[in-house]
Scaffold this motif. Structure first.
Motif, short mmCIF file in Angstrom:
data_model
loop_
_atom_site.label_atom_id
_atom_site.label_comp_id
_atom_site.label_asym_id
_atom_site.label_seq_id
_atom_site.Cartn_x
_atom_site.Cartn_y
_atom_site.Cartn_z
N VAL A 6 13.91 5.88 69.88
CA VAL A 6 13.16 4.73 69.40
C VAL A 6 11.78 5.23 68.99
N LYS A 7 11.27 4.74 67.86
CA LYS A 7 9.91 5.08 67.43
C LYS A 7 9.05 3.83 67.46
N VAL A 8 7.90 3.96 68.11
CA VAL A 8 6.92 2.87 68.18
C VAL A 8 5.54 3.47 68.00
N THR A 9 4.57 2.64 67.69
CA THR A 9 3.20 3.15 67.63
C THR A 9 2.71 3.43 69.05
N LEU A 10 1.77 4.33 69.15
CA LEU A 10 1.17 4.60 70.45
C LEU A 10 0.54 3.34 71.01
N ALA A 11 -0.06 2.52 70.14
CA ALA A 11 -0.68 1.27 70.60
C ALA A 11 0.36 0.37 71.28
N GLU A 12 1.55 0.27 70.67
CA GLU A 12 2.60 -0.56 71.26
C GLU A 12 3.07 0.02 72.59
N TRP A 13 3.26 1.34 72.64
CA TRP A 13 3.67 1.99 73.90
C TRP A 13 2.62 1.76 74.98
N ALA A 66 0.59 -0.69 75.28
CA ALA A 66 0.58 -2.10 75.68
C ALA A 66 1.80 -2.47 76.53
N ARG A 67 2.96 -1.92 76.20
CA ARG A 67 4.21 -2.34 76.84
C ARG A 67 4.77 -1.37 77.86
N GLY A 68 4.61 -0.08 77.61
CA GLY A 68 5.15 0.92 78.52
C GLY A 68 6.67 0.93 78.54
N PRO A 69 7.26 1.48 79.59
CA PRO A 69 8.70 1.66 79.64
C PRO A 69 9.49 0.40 80.00
N GLY A 70 8.81 -0.66 80.38
CA GLY A 70 9.52 -1.89 80.74
C GLY A 70 10.47 -1.66 81.90
N GLY A 71 11.71 -2.12 81.75
CA GLY A 71 12.70 -2.02 82.81
C GLY A 71 13.34 -0.65 82.94
N ARG A 72 12.94 0.29 82.12
CA ARG A 72 13.47 1.66 82.18
C ARG A 72 12.33 2.60 82.59
N PRO A 73 12.05 2.73 83.88
CA PRO A 73 10.86 3.45 84.34
C PRO A 73 10.79 4.93 83.96
N LEU A 74 11.90 5.55 83.60
CA LEU A 74 11.86 6.97 83.28
C LEU A 74 11.77 7.25 81.78
N VAL A 75 11.76 6.21 80.95
CA VAL A 75 11.59 6.41 79.51
C VAL A 75 10.16 6.89 79.28
N TYR A 101 -0.53 7.49 80.13
CA TYR A 101 0.48 6.81 79.31
C TYR A 101 1.68 7.68 78.99
N ARG A 102 1.71 8.91 79.45
CA ARG A 102 2.82 9.81 79.11
C ARG A 102 4.07 9.52 79.92
N LEU A 144 -5.03 8.73 89.03
CA LEU A 144 -5.04 7.97 87.79
C LEU A 144 -4.65 6.53 88.09
N GLU A 145 -5.19 5.60 87.33
CA GLU A 145 -4.81 4.21 87.46
C GLU A 145 -3.55 3.96 86.65
N SER A 146 -2.62 3.22 87.21
CA SER A 146 -1.39 2.90 86.49
C SER A 146 -1.73 1.98 85.31
N PRO A 147 -1.26 2.31 84.12
CA PRO A 147 -1.59 1.49 82.97
C PRO A 147 -0.74 0.22 82.86
N TRP A 148 0.38 0.17 83.60
CA TRP A 148 1.26 -0.99 83.45
C TRP A 148 1.36 -1.66 84.77
#
Length: 77
Positions: free
Chosen positions: A17-24, A26-35, A58-59, A73-77
């Motif tokens: 899946v390709k998304v902008t870094l801004a979208e990533w 903002a949303r992060g991995p959602g329900g798939r914590p290892l993505v 964010y990596r 580090l502070e968790s971003p999500w």
């Protein structure tokens, strides 16, 4: 670098899946914590970018998760 100009590729169980870094960011991995992001490109030029353009927290890789768990580090999500 502007997060809107960076495209990140995420390896997802259903395919890449390709998304902008801004979208990533903002949303992060959602329900798939290892993505996590596995590649980055400049959206305008198509030039490959190093993963270091993505701030460490964010990596969502092993190092980032360990540092978040350790409180470095502070968790971003």
């Amino acid at each position: 670098m502007d997060p809107e100009r960076v495209l990140v590729r995420l390896d997802h169980p259903f395919g890449a899946v390709k998304v902008t870094l801004a979208e990533w960011m903002a949303r992060g991995p959602g329900g798939r914590p290892l993505v996590r992001p596995v590649a980055a490109k400049d959206r305008d030029t198509g030039r490959d970018l190093p993963l270091s353009v993505i701030p460490l927290r964010y990596r969502n890789d092993g190092e980032a998760r360990l540092r978040i768990a350790a409180g470095e580090l502070e968790s971003p999500w």
